[in-house]
Design a protein around this motif. Structure first.
Motif, mmCIF file in Angstrom:
data_model
loop_
_atom_site.group_PDB
_atom_site.id
_atom_site.type_symbol
_atom_site.label_atom_id
_atom_site.label_comp_id
_atom_site.label_asym_id
_atom_site.label_seq_id
_atom_site.Cartn_x
_atom_site.Cartn_y
_atom_site.Cartn_z
ATOM 1 N N CYS A 188 0.850 -1.176 0.000
ATOM 2 C CA CYS A 188 0.000 0.000 0.000
ATOM 3 C C CYS A 188 0.896 1.239 0.000
ATOM 4 O O CYS A 188 2.014 1.200 0.518
ATOM 5 N N ALA A 189 0.406 2.280 -0.611
ATOM 6 C CA ALA A 189 1.179 3.504 -0.746
ATOM 7 C C ALA A 189 0.246 4.701 -0.682
ATOM 8 O O ALA A 189 -0.962 4.577 -0.921
ATOM 9 N N ALA A 190 0.836 5.850 -0.377
ATOM 10 C CA ALA A 190 0.043 7.062 -0.257
ATOM 11 C C ALA A 190 0.827 8.264 -0.751
ATOM 12 O O ALA A 190 2.062 8.238 -0.824
ATOM 13 N N ASP A 191 0.100 9.301 -1.103
ATOM 14 C CA ASP A 191 0.735 10.558 -1.464
ATOM 15 C C ASP A 191 -0.277 11.675 -1.313
ATOM 16 O O ASP A 191 -1.491 11.452 -1.464
ATOM 17 N N SER A 192 0.235 12.858 -1.039
ATOM 18 C CA SER A 192 -0.647 14.007 -0.923
ATOM 19 C C SER A 192 -1.009 14.482 -2.321
ATOM 20 O O SER A 192 -0.126 14.826 -3.104
ATOM 21 N N SER A 193 -2.265 14.445 -2.642
ATOM 22 C CA SER A 193 -2.697 14.850 -3.973
ATOM 23 C C SER A 193 -4.200 15.060 -3.968
ATOM 24 O O SER A 193 -4.929 14.378 -3.235
ATOM 25 N N SER A 194 -4.621 15.990 -4.797
ATOM 26 C CA SER A 194 -6.053 16.188 -4.960
ATOM 27 C C SER A 194 -6.556 15.477 -6.213
ATOM 28 O O SER A 194 -7.745 15.511 -6.517
ATOM 29 N N ARG A 195 -5.616 14.835 -6.914
ATOM 30 C CA ARG A 195 -5.975 14.109 -8.130
ATOM 31 C C ARG A 195 -5.631 12.639 -7.965
ATOM 32 O O ARG A 195 -4.599 12.299 -7.384
ATOM 33 N N LEU A 196 -6.476 11.785 -8.457
ATOM 34 C CA LEU A 196 -6.199 10.359 -8.408
ATOM 35 C C LEU A 196 -5.082 10.041 -9.392
ATOM 36 O O LEU A 196 -5.179 10.347 -10.577
ATOM 37 N N ARG A 197 -4.018 9.462 -8.876
ATOM 38 C CA ARG A 197 -2.880 9.091 -9.710
ATOM 39 C C ARG A 197 -2.631 7.604 -9.593
ATOM 40 O O ARG A 197 -2.885 7.003 -8.545
ATOM 41 N N VAL A 198 -2.108 7.032 -10.652
ATOM 42 C CA VAL A 198 -1.977 5.579 -10.706
ATOM 43 C C VAL A 198 -0.521 5.113 -10.724
ATOM 44 O O VAL A 198 -0.198 4.073 -10.185
ATOM 45 N N GLY A 199 0.346 5.861 -11.309
ATOM 46 C CA GLY A 199 1.725 5.412 -11.474
ATOM 47 C C GLY A 199 2.495 5.307 -10.175
ATOM 48 O O GLY A 199 2.303 6.102 -9.254
ATOM 49 N N VAL A 200 3.373 4.335 -10.124
ATOM 50 C CA VAL A 200 4.215 4.119 -8.944
ATOM 51 C C VAL A 200 4.986 5.382 -8.586
ATOM 52 O O VAL A 200 5.151 5.713 -7.406
ATOM 53 N N MET A 201 5.432 6.114 -9.597
ATOM 54 C CA MET A 201 6.285 7.274 -9.352
ATOM 55 C C MET A 201 5.566 8.401 -8.635
ATOM 56 O O MET A 201 6.201 9.331 -8.144
ATOM 57 N N PHE A 202 4.243 8.359 -8.563
ATOM 58 C CA PHE A 202 3.489 9.439 -7.930
ATOM 59 C C PHE A 202 3.310 9.232 -6.434
ATOM 60 O O PHE A 202 2.796 10.114 -5.751
ATOM 61 N N TYR A 203 3.698 8.090 -5.930
ATOM 62 C CA TYR A 203 3.473 7.757 -4.530
ATOM 63 C C TYR A 203 4.785 7.821 -3.758
ATOM 64 O O TYR A 203 5.753 7.139 -4.111
ATOM 65 N N HIS A 204 4.805 8.639 -2.697
ATOM 66 C CA HIS A 204 6.033 8.855 -1.958
ATOM 67 C C HIS A 204 6.104 8.086 -0.647
ATOM 68 O O HIS A 204 7.174 7.909 -0.095
ATOM 69 N N TYR A 205 4.976 7.638 -0.153
ATOM 70 C CA TYR A 205 4.962 6.908 1.111
ATOM 71 C C TYR A 205 4.583 5.461 0.831
ATOM 72 O O TYR A 205 3.531 5.196 0.249
ATOM 73 N N TRP A 206 5.437 4.558 1.284
ATOM 74 C CA TRP A 206 5.225 3.136 1.035
ATOM 75 C C TRP A 206 5.342 2.354 2.325
ATOM 76 O O TRP A 206 6.167 2.667 3.178
ATOM 77 N N GLY A 207 4.542 1.331 2.414
ATOM 78 C CA GLY A 207 4.656 0.414 3.536
ATOM 79 C C GLY A 207 5.352 -0.861 3.105
ATOM 80 O O GLY A 207 5.612 -1.082 1.921
ATOM 81 N N ARG A 208 5.669 -1.688 4.059
ATOM 82 C CA ARG A 208 6.181 -3.019 3.741
ATOM 83 C C ARG A 208 5.055 -3.845 3.140
ATOM 84 O O ARG A 208 3.894 -3.672 3.509
ATOM 85 N N GLY A 209 5.388 -4.710 2.275
ATOM 86 C CA GLY A 209 4.382 -5.482 1.582
ATOM 87 C C GLY A 209 3.910 -6.685 2.364
ATOM 88 O O GLY A 209 4.494 -7.080 3.383
ATOM 89 N N THR A 210 2.859 -7.279 1.854
ATOM 90 C CA THR A 210 2.349 -8.526 2.401
ATOM 91 C C THR A 210 2.220 -9.518 1.241
ATOM 92 O O THR A 210 1.735 -9.165 0.165
ATOM 93 N N LEU A 211 2.707 -10.728 1.466
ATOM 94 C CA LEU A 211 2.783 -11.710 0.386
ATOM 95 C C LEU A 211 1.456 -12.464 0.257
ATOM 96 O O LEU A 211 0.937 -13.003 1.234
ATOM 97 N N VAL A 212 0.956 -12.492 -0.959
ATOM 98 C CA VAL A 212 -0.237 -13.286 -1.285
ATOM 99 C C VAL A 212 0.188 -14.361 -2.275
ATOM 100 O O VAL A 212 0.738 -14.043 -3.333
#
Length: 123
Positions: free
Chosen positions: A95-119
């Motif tokens: 999961c990732a987050a970023d401050s934005s008023s627009r919905l963005r999809v690309g990985v490069m737009f997200y600055h905050y990332w958590g550790r992943g969970t394996l499925v």
């Protein structure tokens, strides 16, 4: 800002699983949230993203109709409900987050990332 994904595990094809992202240090009202997957040997890509107001949602073609993103403001948690899982859904989910008023999809737009969970989805 902290994000912590949880809920991954080993399931069989056709099963459902809900993964969660506990969020702290940011407001849902001013941040977009996304769920991304990274399969072995592949690039990280967006599965589903949620706008800061919660009204706009993005789903990739591969998960559309099977996955649902939602958030619980009281719990500061974002969920990804995954139904009809397929072996090709096997990946580490972030999961990732970023401050934005627009919905963005690309990985490069997200600055905050958590550790992943394996499925892992077995056939």
């Amino acid at each position: 800002v902290q994000l912590q994904a949880s809920g991954g595990g080993l399931v069989q094809a056709g099963d459902s699983l809900r993964i969660a992202c506990a969020v702290s240090g940011l407001s849902f009202d001013s941040h977009i949230i996304g769920w991304f997957r990274q399969a072995p040997g592949k690039e990280r890509e967006a599965d589903s993203c949620l706008s800061n107001a919660g009204g706009n949602k993005f789903y990739s073609d591969s998960v559309k109709g099977r996955f649902t993103i939602s958030r619980d403001g009281a719990e500061n948690t974002v969920y990804l409900q995954m139904n009809s899982l397929k072996p090709e859904d096997t990946a580490v989910y972030y999961c990732a987050a970023d401050s934005s008023s627009r919905l963005r999809v690309g990985v490069m737009f997200y600055h905050y990332w958590g550790r992943g969970t394996l499925v892992t989805v077995s056939s």
